[in-house]
Design a protein around this motif. Structure first.
Motif, PDB file in Angstrom:
ATOM      1  N   UNK A 251      12.293  10.415   3.460  1.00 41.95           N
ATOM      2  CA  UNK A 251      12.056   9.293   2.546  1.00 41.95           C
ATOM      3  C   UNK A 251      10.663   9.453   1.964  1.00 41.95           C
ATOM      4  N   UNK A 252      10.284   8.542   1.079  1.00 43.27           N
ATOM      5  CA  UNK A 252       8.999   8.642   0.406  1.00 43.27           C
ATOM      6  C   UNK A 252       8.510   7.249   0.030  1.00 43.27           C
ATOM      7  N   UNK A 253       7.201   7.140  -0.169  1.00 37.76           N
ATOM      8  CA  UNK A 253       6.618   5.884  -0.607  1.00 37.76           C
ATOM      9  C   UNK A 253       6.550   5.797  -2.124  1.00 37.76           C
ATOM     10  N   UNK A 254       6.102   4.652  -2.600  1.00 37.43           N
ATOM     11  CA  UNK A 254       5.933   4.434  -4.039  1.00 37.43           C
ATOM     12  C   UNK A 254       4.551   3.828  -4.287  1.00 37.43           C
ATOM     13  N   UNK A 255       3.852   4.350  -5.299  1.00 40.27           N
ATOM     14  CA  UNK A 255       2.619   3.724  -5.728  1.00 40.27           C
ATOM     15  C   UNK A 255       2.922   2.743  -6.860  1.00 40.27           C
ATOM     16  N   UNK A 256       1.958   1.882  -7.125  1.00 38.46           N
ATOM     17  CA  UNK A 256       2.167   0.836  -8.125  1.00 38.46           C
ATOM     18  C   UNK A 256       1.110   0.932  -9.206  1.00 38.46           C
TER      19      UNK A 256
END
Length: 264
Positions: A251-256
Motif C-alpha cells: 500500500x502507499x500513502x497520499x500527500x495533500x
C-alpha cells in the motif's frame, strides 16, 4: 498522539505573489506527520490501510498550519473524473465522488490528495475565489482542469486573473505507459502524441503528464506554472504509487495540496 509540531509545505512563489496574505496555500510533503512504516510521515489518505487515528492526526496538522480546525478541511472521494464540487458555508465534512473543488467562502481549506497524479491549486485573489484539482491522466484528458476553471468563473472569478500551479507529481522520465494506453491516448486526440516519447520497451512510451496539464491550463486561458518536482525518486519527501508498485509494497500513502481563503 497530538504534537503541535506543524508540517512545512512547499509553496509556489507565483501563486503566493498573486494572492497576498488573505489566501494561503501549501503543497505538503510526507514530512511532519505521525504515520509509521510504509506510511511514515504525513499520510492523509483515508483510503489507505494506515492507522486511522494517525491519518486523522495528520489531517489535523494540515488544517492547523492554516490556523483552522480539521473540520474545515474539505476533501473529496477522488475517482479520476472531470467532476467539480462547489464548497460553501454549508460544508458538513461529506466526501462526494469528484476530483476538484472550488469555493468563494473563507475559512474552508480545499485539499486534493496525490501520489504521482497532478495536484493543481487555483486562485483569483481579486474575486476571492479558489480551487483545487486532482489530475491524473484520465482526469486531465477528460476536462477536470477546464471544469474547475469554469466553476470558479461561476463564482465570480475572471479567466484572465486565475493563476494555477501544478505541484509535485510524476515526471515523464518516470512515467512509462503501455501500448494500450499509448493507443487510447492517440485515439482520444492525435495531439496527445506530442506528449509521448519512445521508451526502451517496445510499444511503450514515456508520458509527459506534467506538460499536458500545463498546456491545457494555458489553452484554457489562465496563467499556469509547473513547480517541476517529481514524486517518484524522492522517497523521503513524497509518496508515489508507481514507486510502491515497483517496490512491490502492499500500500502507499497520499500527500495533500491545499488552499484556503483566510478572510474576506
Amino acid at each position: 498522539m497530538q504534537d503541535e509540531t506543524l508540517p512545512l509545505p512547499l509553496q509556489s512563489p507565483m501563486l503566493a505573489a498573486s494572492t497576498g496574505k488573505h489566501i494561503r496555500h501549501g503543497f505538503f510533503t510526507r514530512q511532519g506527520g505521525v504515520s509509521q512504516g510504509i506510511y511514515r510521515g504525513l499520510n492523509v489518505g483515508l483510503g489507505s490501510q494506515d492507522d486511522r487515528q494517525a491519518v486523522l492526526e495528520n489531517r489535523r496538522r494540515v488544517a492547523a498550519w492554516f490556523g483552522l480546525p480539521v473540520e474545515k478541511l474539505a476533501t473529496v472521494h477522488q475517482v479520476h473524473s472531470p467532476d467539480v464540487i462547489v464548497i460553501d458555508d454549508t460544508y458538513d465534512g461529506d466526501r462526494p465522488q469528484a476530483d476538484a473543488m472550488v469555493t468563494a467562502t473563507s475559512g474552508i481549506i480545499l485539499g486534493v490528495l496525490a501520489a504521482d497524479c497532478g495536484p493543481i491549486l487555483f486562485a483569483d485573489a481579486q474575486a476571492g475565489v479558489i480551487g483545487a484539482a486532482h489530475a491524473g491522466w484520465k482526469g486531465a484528458v477528460s476536462g477536470v482542469l477546464e471544469n474547475t476553471i469554469d466553476a470558479m468563473i461561476s463564482l465570480g472569478a475572471s479567466r484572465e486573473r486565475i493563476v494555477a500551479s501544478l505541484g509535485p507529481s510524476i515526471s515523464q522520465e518516470n512515467y512509462e505507459v503501455g501500448p494500450e494506453r499509448v493507443e487510447s491516448l492517440k485515439e482520444m486526440n492525435p495531439a496527445h502524441a506530442a506528449y509521448l516519447s519512445p521508451s526502451p520497451n517496445a510499444g511503450h512510451a514515456l508520458f509527459d503528464l506534467k506538460q499536458l496539464t500545463v498546456d491545457r491550463l494555458i489553452t484554457a486561458g489562465v496563467t499556469a506554472e509547473n513547480l517541476g518536482i517529481c514524486t517518484y525518486p524522492d522517497d523521503d519527501s513524497f509518496y508515489s504509487f508507481r514507486r510502491t508498485t515497483h517496490n512491490r509494497e502492499p500500500d502507499y500513502g497520499r500527500q495533500i495540496s491545499a488552499i484556503a481563503i483566510l478572510e474576506n
